[in-house]
Design an enzyme around this catalytic site. Structure first.
Site: not given
Length: 329
Positions: A142-144, A251
């Site tokens: 997962l993204d930060k 996104r």
């Protein structure tokens, strides 16, 4: 201990002047452009014996350049104790609910303080080694600043089986993943599929962009609008299901459709002024969020050893929940 490597060379002939980072990538193709850009900004590159710190600086054929490549640091991360929200754990795997701001594994600029460091402290030596010393047990990311559910393998058997399930993306197998996102505006139609190939942006290598089919990696996102929020400025609460798992996929796909995520400074910068049209409470909640409004809310898969179907759900974290409440008419 190994020492730094100093490379010297001459800008090879090209099409007239070009960016320094691009010229260096042609001169030393074993170094990626992102790595070269970092070295330039760190002051490790000289042009005609003078330091240069701008990757976009123009250079021409015949100019002498030198780059100092620091000695690699040990790749093996250290255990670091950290409180983790554990949704499930057994001898084969662990499911955690990742908070915002936590990088998944060590990388450039993140040698410590990652989920891997915390897992090494929590699980000891039981994490699968298939992902390598820097990414033990990691089968997806997962993204930060994206929150939510992740599964990590503790055995090689689990790593191999879970990796196969994630590679299939639920097309023929049991894997199920869903995300909740808050987006500017209300998508039309309210439910549908975004099928658009993705690749690194040629203008900004830190970003992902939609490209023509055949130039990038195939990417499919299924979405459904769960609720219409916002009073003065419409905001959609959207549920997304991934058929592929590309970097920044949700996104980029939603921004491509004209509905970037609230708080997304990378893909929604052009919509930043819309925050001024929100009600004061919602505007304050968005400022407090300080990140993209994206949460991995559902994760389902087949247990690698028992074959049992496991399914986990996670409500939005408090900061995103407050924003949803503030936007609810």
């Amino acid at each position: 201990m190994s020492e730094a490597e100093v490379r010297e060379g001459v800008i090879p002939p090209g099409e007239g002047s070009e960016r320094l980072d691009r010229a260096l990538a042609r001169l030393w193709p074993d170094l990626s452009r992102s790595r070269l850009q970092a070295l330039i900004r760190e002051g490790q590159v000289t042009l005609e014996a003078a330091p240069v710190g701008d990757p976009s600086a123009k250079v021409g054929p015949g100019q002498r350049v030198a780059v100092t490549v620091p000695a690699p640091r040990p790749a093996e991360p250290e255990p670091e104790a950290r409180d983790l929200v554990v949704a499930y754990e057994d001898d084969d795997l662990i499911v955690i609910d990742k908070p915002a701001g936590l990088v998944v594994h060590p990388g450039a600029g993140n040698d410590s303080g990652t989920l891997v460091n915390a897992l090494l402290a929590h699980c000891g030596a039981s994490l699968s080694g298939i992902g390598g010393v820097a990414r033990p047990g990691i089968v997806h990311r997962l993204d930060k600043d994206t929150t939510g559910l992740m599964v990590v393998a503790k055995t090689d058997l689990a790593h191999q089986d879970l990796s196969a399930q994630f590679a299939d993306h639920g097309r023929t197998g049991p894997l199920e993943r869903a995300y909740l996102a808050l987006v500017w505006g209300l998508p039309e139609p309210a439910a549908g599929t975004i099928d658009a190939a993705l690749a690194r942006s040629e203008r900004n290598r830190e970003k992902i962009a939609v490209v023509r089919e055949g130039r990038g990696r195939h990417a499919i996102t299924h979405y459904r609008t769960e609720a219409a929020l916002g009073a003065k400025e419409p905001v959609g609460l959207v549920r997304c299901r991934l058929e592929t798992g590309r970097t920044h996929q949700i996104r980029v796909h939603l921004a491509h459709r004209g509905h970037p995520l609230l708080g997304d400074a990378v893909y929604g910068a052009a919509f930043r002024t819309k925050a001024n049209r929100l009600e004061p409470g919602a505007r304050a909640a968005l400022n407090d969020l300080g990140r993209q409004a994206l949460h991995a809310a559902l994760l389902g898969f087949r247990h690698p050893r028992t074959g049992e179907s496991l399914r986990f759900e996670s409500p939005p974290p408090p900061d995103m929940a407050r924003l949803i409440a503030a936007l609810t008419p």
